[in-house]
Structures are given as C-alpha cells and as structure tokens.
Motif scaffolding. Sequence first.
Motif, PDB file in Angstrom:
ATOM      1  N   LYS A  93       2.916  10.176  -9.765  1.00 45.89           N
ATOM      2  CA  LYS A  93       2.006  10.203 -10.987  1.00 45.89           C
ATOM      3  C   LYS A  93       1.146  11.364 -11.122  1.00 45.89           C
ATOM      4  CE  LYS A  93       0.934   6.386 -13.500  1.00 45.89           C
ATOM      5  NZ  LYS A  93       0.380   5.169 -13.439  1.00 45.89           N
ATOM      6  N   GLY A  94       0.908  12.098  -9.890  1.00 45.98           N
ATOM      7  CA  GLY A  94       0.077  13.187  -9.714  1.00 45.98           C
ATOM      8  C   GLY A  94      -1.192  13.121  -8.908  1.00 45.98           C
ATOM      9  N   ASP A  95      -1.306  11.981  -8.475  1.00 48.61           N
ATOM     10  CA  ASP A  95      -2.660  11.779  -7.365  1.00 48.61           C
ATOM     11  C   ASP A  95      -2.457  12.368  -6.247  1.00 48.61           C
ATOM     12  OD1 ASP A  95      -4.839  11.313  -6.280  1.00 48.61           O
ATOM     13  OD2 ASP A  95      -4.944   9.066  -6.931  1.00 48.61           O
ATOM     14  N   LYS A  96      -2.720  13.377  -5.994  1.00 47.31           N
ATOM     15  CA  LYS A  96      -2.434  14.259  -4.742  1.00 47.31           C
ATOM     16  C   LYS A  96      -2.858  13.617  -3.623  1.00 47.31           C
ATOM     17  CE  LYS A  96       0.032  18.386  -6.066  1.00 47.31           C
ATOM     18  NZ  LYS A  96       0.350  19.432  -5.155  1.00 47.31           N
ATOM     19  N   LEU A  97      -4.274  12.974  -3.809  1.00 44.27           N
ATOM     20  CA  LEU A  97      -4.756  12.258  -2.801  1.00 44.27           C
ATOM     21  C   LEU A  97      -4.387  10.916  -2.331  1.00 44.27           C
ATOM     22  CD1 LEU A  97      -8.442  13.357  -3.602  1.00 44.27           C
ATOM     23  CD2 LEU A  97      -7.076  14.199  -1.554  1.00 44.27           C
ATOM     24  N   ALA A  98      -3.309  10.389  -3.074  1.00 38.94           N
ATOM     25  CA  ALA A  98      -2.742   9.121  -3.023  1.00 38.94           C
ATOM     26  C   ALA A  98      -2.039   9.094  -1.596  1.00 38.94           C
ATOM     27  CB  ALA A  98      -1.785   8.676  -4.164  1.00 38.94           C
ATOM     28  N   PHE A  99      -2.659   8.984  -0.427  1.00 40.31           N
ATOM     29  CA  PHE A  99      -1.907   8.877   0.803  1.00 40.31           C
ATOM     30  C   PHE A  99      -3.007   7.926   1.784  1.00 40.31           C
ATOM     31  CE2 PHE A  99      -4.287  12.864   0.673  1.00 40.31           C
ATOM     32  CZ  PHE A  99      -5.209  12.830   1.671  1.00 40.31           C
ATOM     33  N   VAL A 100      -2.082   7.831   3.026  1.00 44.11           N
ATOM     34  CA  VAL A 100      -2.800   6.776   3.760  1.00 44.11           C
ATOM     35  C   VAL A 100      -3.203   7.684   5.071  1.00 44.11           C
ATOM     36  CG1 VAL A 100      -2.546   4.948   5.661  1.00 44.11           C
ATOM     37  CG2 VAL A 100      -1.788   4.635   3.389  1.00 44.11           C
ATOM     38  N   THR A 101      -4.444   7.695   5.239  1.00 43.12           N
ATOM     39  CA  THR A 101      -5.085   8.604   6.261  1.00 43.12           C
ATOM     40  C   THR A 101      -4.695   7.811   7.760  1.00 43.12           C
ATOM     41  OG1 THR A 101      -6.415   9.066   4.888  1.00 43.12           O
ATOM     42  CG2 THR A 101      -6.844  10.200   7.057  1.00 43.12           C
ATOM     43  N   ASP A 102      -5.097   6.746   7.787  1.00 41.15           N
ATOM     44  CA  ASP A 102      -5.058   5.889   8.977  1.00 41.15           C
ATOM     45  C   ASP A 102      -5.171   4.499   8.648  1.00 41.15           C
ATOM     46  OD1 ASP A 102      -5.086   5.669  11.718  1.00 41.15           O
ATOM     47  OD2 ASP A 102      -7.178   6.204  12.020  1.00 41.15           O
ATOM     48  N   ILE A 148       0.741  -1.092   0.071  1.00 37.59           N
ATOM     49  CA  ILE A 148      -0.050  -0.126   0.032  1.00 37.59           C
ATOM     50  C   ILE A 148       0.886   1.216  -0.005  1.00 37.59           C
ATOM     51  CG2 ILE A 148      -1.760   1.334   1.445  1.00 37.59           C
ATOM     52  CD1 ILE A 148      -2.847  -1.276   2.403  1.00 37.59           C
ATOM     53  N   ASN A 149       2.102   1.230   0.857  1.00 38.88           N
ATOM     54  CA  ASN A 149       2.769   2.451   1.087  1.00 38.88           C
ATOM     55  C   ASN A 149       3.437   2.747  -0.393  1.00 38.88           C
ATOM     56  OD1 ASN A 149       2.217   3.347   3.606  1.00 38.88           O
ATOM     57  ND2 ASN A 149       3.659   2.257   4.407  1.00 38.88           N
ATOM     58  N   ASP A 150       4.074   1.566  -0.799  1.00 44.87           N
ATOM     59  CA  ASP A 150       4.773   1.816  -2.086  1.00 44.87           C
ATOM     60  C   ASP A 150       3.846   2.339  -3.171  1.00 44.87           C
ATOM     61  OD1 ASP A 150       6.987   0.716  -0.791  1.00 44.87           O
ATOM     62  OD2 ASP A 150       6.973  -1.185  -1.659  1.00 44.87           O
ATOM     63  N   THR A 151       2.673   1.690  -3.424  1.00 43.92           N
ATOM     64  CA  THR A 151       1.826   2.103  -4.549  1.00 43.92           C
ATOM     65  C   THR A 151       1.413   3.551  -4.105  1.00 43.92           C
ATOM     66  OG1 THR A 151       0.874  -0.387  -4.540  1.00 43.92           O
ATOM     67  CG2 THR A 151      -0.384   1.290  -5.647  1.00 43.92           C
ATOM     68  N   MET A 152       1.081   3.718  -3.178  1.00 44.31           N
ATOM     69  CA  MET A 152       0.839   5.484  -2.853  1.00 44.31           C
ATOM     70  C   MET A 152       1.900   6.264  -3.158  1.00 44.31           C
ATOM     71  SD  MET A 152      -2.213   5.328  -1.839  1.00 44.31           S
ATOM     72  CE  MET A 152      -3.494   4.493  -1.187  1.00 44.31           C
ATOM     73  N   ILE A 153       3.092   5.966  -2.978  1.00 42.89           N
ATOM     74  CA  ILE A 153       4.326   6.789  -3.351  1.00 42.89           C
ATOM     75  C   ILE A 153       4.423   6.942  -4.863  1.00 42.89           C
ATOM     76  CG2 ILE A 153       6.729   6.997  -3.388  1.00 42.89           C
ATOM     77  CD1 ILE A 153       6.650   5.648  -0.444  1.00 42.89           C
ATOM     78  N   HIS A 154       3.894   5.817  -5.467  1.00 41.95           N
ATOM     79  CA  HIS A 154       4.030   5.725  -6.948  1.00 41.95           C
ATOM     80  C   HIS A 154       2.893   6.463  -7.397  1.00 41.95           C
ATOM     81  CE1 HIS A 154       5.361   4.164 -11.024  1.00 41.95           C
ATOM     82  NE2 HIS A 154       4.016   3.779 -10.892  1.00 41.95           N
ATOM     83  N   GLN A 155       1.642   6.430  -6.939  1.00 42.83           N
ATOM     84  CA  GLN A 155       0.584   7.040  -7.699  1.00 42.83           C
ATOM     85  C   GLN A 155       0.677   8.746  -7.138  1.00 42.83           C
ATOM     86  OE1 GLN A 155      -1.843   6.002  -9.532  1.00 42.83           O
ATOM     87  NE2 GLN A 155      -0.595   4.296  -9.593  1.00 42.83           N
ATOM     88  N   LEU A 156       1.202   9.259  -6.072  1.00 43.04           N
ATOM     89  CA  LEU A 156       1.505  10.214  -5.704  1.00 43.04           C
ATOM     90  C   LEU A 156       2.640  10.936  -6.614  1.00 43.04           C
ATOM     91  CD1 LEU A 156       0.797  12.219  -3.242  1.00 43.04           C
ATOM     92  CD2 LEU A 156       2.857  11.623  -2.225  1.00 43.04           C
ATOM     93  N   GLY A 195      -6.597   8.137   0.947  1.00 39.46           N
ATOM     94  CA  GLY A 195      -7.421   9.543   0.477  1.00 39.46           C
ATOM     95  C   GLY A 195      -7.607   9.491  -0.966  1.00 39.46           C
ATOM     96  N   SER A 196      -7.284   8.584  -1.681  1.00 33.43           N
ATOM     97  CA  SER A 196      -7.819   8.435  -3.235  1.00 33.43           C
ATOM     98  C   SER A 196      -8.428   6.909  -3.559  1.00 33.43           C
ATOM     99  CB  SER A 196      -6.764   8.585  -4.086  1.00 33.43           C
ATOM    100  OG  SER A 196      -6.618   8.109  -5.403  1.00 33.43           O
ATOM    101  N   THR A 197      -9.550   6.988  -4.060  1.00 35.90           N
ATOM    102  CA  THR A 197     -10.244   5.556  -4.495  1.00 35.90           C
ATOM    103  C   THR A 197      -9.613   5.094  -5.650  1.00 35.90           C
ATOM    104  OG1 THR A 197     -12.429   6.707  -4.019  1.00 35.90           O
ATOM    105  CG2 THR A 197     -12.166   4.788  -5.734  1.00 35.90           C
ATOM    106  N   ASN A 198      -9.104   6.114  -6.493  1.00 37.79           N
ATOM    107  CA  ASN A 198      -8.212   5.541  -7.721  1.00 37.79           C
ATOM    108  C   ASN A 198      -6.813   4.787  -7.187  1.00 37.79           C
ATOM    109  OD1 ASN A 198      -8.022   5.432 -10.415  1.00 37.79           O
ATOM    110  ND2 ASN A 198      -6.271   7.019 -10.251  1.00 37.79           N
ATOM    111  N   ALA A 199      -6.355   5.488  -6.447  1.00 37.16           N
ATOM    112  CA  ALA A 199      -4.923   4.854  -5.573  1.00 37.16           C
ATOM    113  C   ALA A 199      -5.297   3.595  -5.220  1.00 37.16           C
ATOM    114  CB  ALA A 199      -4.107   5.867  -4.873  1.00 37.16           C
TER     115      ALA A 199
END
Length: 367
Positions: free
Chosen positions: A194-203, A184-192, A216-220
Amino acid sequence: MNSDKNTNKSGPKKAVEKKRPVPQNLICPECGKETDGLVKNVCRDCFSQKFNLFELPLVLHARVCPQCGAHYYKSKWCDFENIEEIITLTAQENMLFHEDAQNVSIGMHPHPRSPYIYDVLVDMEADVEGIKLYKDAKTEIRIKREACDMCSRRAGGYFEGIIQVRAGNRTPTKEEVHQCLQIINDTMIHQLKKGDKLAFVTDSMTFKDGADIFIGSTNAGRHVCKRIIELMGGSVSESYTLAGVKDGKEIFRTTFAMRLPEFKKGDVIYMDGKVVEVRNCAKRLTGINLLDSATYFTESENLKDAKYLGNVADAQSAVLVDVEENAILVLDPVTYETVTIKKPISFNALAGAEIMVFRTPYGIFAL
Ligand SMILES: [Zn+2]
Ligand SMILES: [Zn+2]
C-alpha cells in the motif's frame, strides 16, 4: 523580404500564389537555389536542415534501487511500474526542446543492451514556422544500482517501534507467538504494497514471556496490533520514548504493549456460576457450559471476574461405572468414590469404558 510570411502559409493561399510567376529576387543565401519563399532568411530545405528540434545527451544515468525498484526522480525516490518507464522518463527529462516547436509528438523506443544499459531511440515531429520538422536521436542510459533511502534504512537496522507480544496473567504459548509473528509478516507485506516503505520487521526476539518485534513503521505497527486483536483478541497500549533529535526535530519511538487475552482455547474457567470450556476468545469469549453442554458467550471485558481452573489438556481418565437416562456414574480418579454427574449431550460411551473428566472445586465434569 516582406513577402516571406505570406508565401509560407499553406492551403488555398498557396494555390493562388502558384498562378503567379516565381519572383526572380528570391534566392536562398545559404544554398543559392531559387525559392518561392524564405523562412528565417533561408529556403525551406536549408531551414529544415539547420533547425535543431531538440538536444539529447549521448549518455544518461538513471539511479534505481535494486531492492524495491524505486527510481531517483526530481530529487526524491519514487516508485515506478517497470524499468522501461524509468528509462523513457530519464530520456524525456533530459531532452532539451527548441522553444519554437509546436504540436510536438515524441516517440521513445528503449532497447535493453544488458540489464543495466539501455539504448533509446527518440524521434520527434513538430511544427516550426508552419513547417513540419522531424528529428531522431539515440541515447544510452546506464542504470546505477543504489539503495534508496528506505532500503538503506532497512539495511541499517532502522526501527520506529517495538511490538511487545505478551499475554494477560500468563505466558503466551509458542503457537500464539508463532501466530502473532505470522500476522505481523502478513500485515507488513500488505502495508508495503500500500506504499508504506518502512513497513518491515527490523529484528525480532522471542523469549519466555513472549516476543519483541522491532518494526520500521509506527503506522504499520498500529495496523499489526489491530489485526492481532481482530484475530486473537486482547488489547494494546501505546507509549512513546524520545529516541533522539534529528534536524532539530525530536524523534520518538513507539512501544506497542500487546496483551493477548488471558484465556485461550481449551481453558476451563469459572464464570457467572458456570464452569466453561473456552472455545474462542477474541473480542468476545465463546465456550461450552460443561454442566449442560450449552453454548456460552460473554464480552471479553466481562472476564475480569473469571477464574482460571485449568486446561482440558489436564483432564484425567476415569472409569465409567454406569450410564443412566440423564446421568452418568464415574469413579473419581482421585478419591475413588463413585460420583453422579449430569450426562453430556451426545454421550455414547458404555459402562466400563474409560472417559476423560475434568476435576474442579465445583465438581467433576465429563468432557
Ligand atoms: Zn537553401
Ligand atoms: Zn529501495
């Protein structure tokens, strides 16, 4: 007065005019000097001095997000390569050009005075009425640190989806949950990136049955689940719940019910009349047929009929009684009867040794 325009033209015409005597009546009303031509009713020098190529405020402000470096530009937050680009753009955006300026070329020279204050020297060259004019000016740009929309959402605990990590008919192991969190962390960093600013883990919360990860992001989230399935197998289903209404639009949250495969490495299963030790279980299951040491594989969707027998961690030690050409004799650790089992490939223990065996309703197998 009519001769104004002609005398201004450059090139061969000027050369021709030079031969003529300077007309006596051309006196600049501004400075009183004699001139060979007037531009907008004054001599060239007076025109150059009076003409204002551009206006630039002495102090400007730029809004920059300290978290992600975004810059508030043209009423929205945008990404920029670096701070100098933001500084240059802020100066350029606030320059007011004279509409008569043509063939404009501008130079921008930013100098940091501190991390949050830049001095920018701006120079400009342009043609006006056929005369080359030059101007330079200085402005001070103050950087205001302000969280952008996305970063404030992130800080405010915003989430669009929940990834529920579970496993089919069992509890995921700690290692599996850890691996999922890593993916999850690796994919979020990758999507971030790529421009998806909501690609983060909130909790995220881990508990007995698995883990819930708020994102943060459904797409991510979709990318994450795809990646988990690629690497670890399993399946996912999405469901949506209405989270509220914003600006007349319904806001939905997505739940990703992620199911890791029922079987994992080291599990022993009964399938197709064979006892199989699982080596890997992603899109397909691969393992070793414990009877003849042959490689076994099947598509994961066929596993509905598989029966779980245990895990190699539950193997027991047994005394090896004898080794024959194709068979070995071991003492059943439970019944203490001597049992003959097929000799595994590359078996090299000697009689009297203790070996690991796995007891199943289908017989005892040497590991
Ligand atoms: Zn003059
Ligand atoms: Zn930001």
